[in-house]
Design an enzyme around this catalytic site. Structure first.
Site, short mmCIF file in Angstrom:
data_model
loop_
_atom_site.label_atom_id
_atom_site.label_comp_id
_atom_site.label_asym_id
_atom_site.label_seq_id
_atom_site.Cartn_x
_atom_site.Cartn_y
_atom_site.Cartn_z
N ASP A 132 0.85 -1.18 0.00
CA ASP A 132 0.00 0.00 0.00
C ASP A 132 0.89 1.24 0.00
O ASP A 132 2.01 1.20 0.50
CB ASP A 132 -0.89 0.04 1.24
CG ASP A 132 -1.91 -1.07 1.28
OD1 ASP A 132 -2.34 -1.53 0.20
OD2 ASP A 132 -2.28 -1.51 2.39
N ASP A 159 -5.32 2.94 2.46
CA ASP A 159 -6.18 1.94 3.07
C ASP A 159 -6.24 2.15 4.58
O ASP A 159 -5.21 2.34 5.23
CB ASP A 159 -5.69 0.52 2.77
CG ASP A 159 -6.03 0.08 1.36
OD1 ASP A 159 -6.60 0.87 0.60
OD2 ASP A 159 -5.70 -1.08 1.01
N ARG A 212 -13.01 1.82 -5.52
CA ARG A 212 -12.75 2.08 -4.11
C ARG A 212 -12.46 3.57 -3.86
O ARG A 212 -11.37 3.95 -3.47
CB ARG A 212 -11.59 1.23 -3.59
CG ARG A 212 -11.83 -0.25 -3.74
CD ARG A 212 -10.69 -1.07 -3.14
NE ARG A 212 -10.96 -2.51 -3.28
CZ ARG A 212 -10.15 -3.46 -2.86
NH1 ARG A 212 -9.02 -3.15 -2.26
NH2 ARG A 212 -10.46 -4.73 -3.03
#
Length: 320
Positions: A132, A159, A212
């Protein structure tokens, strides 16, 4: 301060009631605040100050120096200069302000905020990360991710999961990337996540990124306002697993699926949409009610969001 001036309400916080439609708060005095100011969930729970004005300031130019500075348990402002190439996830400890100098980039790795608190990350370009770019987890609190650019990474750009809370994600640009911003990692994590995962996403530019933006589990209320969505081929916002998401005054352009309930194997959450602009886009799916927003703000008109966000979102748009 440089940049466009935006207006936010200084009225008292709204009570934790329910938002069920397009109602508006009563008029209140406003004060103009610059795009460099903090708004949203990260203002709650005592606020988010990062290293603070009295903290030591360190400038780093290498992966080893950055790793050491981030891992220190002392409050600090860390300035990143040039391009730093690295791999894996670098642990960020509490009470840090991380600022990119002009042109600063983090290439190949990401930042992991694991149970720590009071962290600010601003004005950095993240590219080609192998996990990430920014991972916030294990009940980390009071995090502000602001004016960064994210492109061509492996997994999430930002995230947030595992009980983390009181977070603002603002004025970022995501492009040439698939999985942008996940909120809540698993359908089976209700015991840790319920009552947490409260995040504000505002004035971000989701520039042909796929999905997302965010994908939400459990958090309520999650506030998604004044973002610009452009040609997102997957979807804009998904509310799942009992989450409550307010999608407010965003601009969607060329987005067939701007917002919906449920996603993949995840059950539906609730979603209230109000005052959004849908241009060459689908109508979206809504349902249920969402808790009221407890902090003061004023949303820009959706018709102005495209010009405001494209002029000001991403790294290199502010001087710090």
């Amino acid at each position: 301060m440089p940049g466009r001036i935006s207006r936010f309400t200084l009225a008292a916080a709204l009570p934790l009631a329910l938002v069920t439609g397009a109602g508006t708060a009563s008029a209140a005095p406003v004060q103009t605040l610059a795009i460099t100011d903090l708004v949203g969930w990260a203002t709650q729970n005592g606020g988010t100050t990062g290293g603070g004005s009295a903290a030591t300031t360190t400038t780093v130019t290498s992966a080893s120096a950055l790793t050491t500075a981030l891992a220190s348990t002392s409050a600090a402002t860390i300035r990143v200069s040039g391009t730093i190439s690295c791999s894996g996830m670098l642990r960020v400890r509490s009470n840090k302000t991380i600022i990119g100098n002009a042109g600063a980039a983090i290439v190949g790795c990401g930042f992991n905020i694991n149970g720590d608190r009071n962290v600010i990350i601003r004005n950095l370009s993240f590219r080609n990360w192998n996990d990430d770019a920014i991972n916030v987890q294990e009940s980390a609190t009071n995090i502000w991710v602001d004016h960064n650019s994210f492109s061509n990474g492996n997994d999430g750009a930002v995230d947030i999961k595992r009980g983390s809370d009181f977070i603002t994600v603002s004025w970022n640009r995501v492009f040439n990337h698939d999985k942008s911003m996940l909120l809540g990692h698993s359908d089976s994590n209700a015991s840790q996540d319920t009552g947490h995962l409260r995040v504000t996403y505002h004035h971000n530019w989701f520039d042909a990124s796929t999905q997302r933006h965010p994908r939400v589990r459990f958090g309520n209320p999650v506030h998604v306002y004044n973002n610009y969505y452009y040609n997102n081929s997957g979807y804009g916002v998904a509310s799942t697993e009992g989450a409550g998401v307010l999608v407010e005054a965003n601009s969607f352009e060329g987005v067939d699926d701007p917002y919906h309930l449920g996603e993949g194997s995840s059950d539906a959450g609730t979603l209230v949409a109000r005052n959004n602009l849908l241009v060459n886009s689908g109508s979206g799916q809504t349902g249920g009610s969402v808790r009221s927003i407890p902090y003061s703000y004023t949303a820009d008109a959706a018709s102005s969001v495209k010009s405001i966000v494209t002029a000001n979102a991403g790294a290199g748009r502010i001087n710090l």
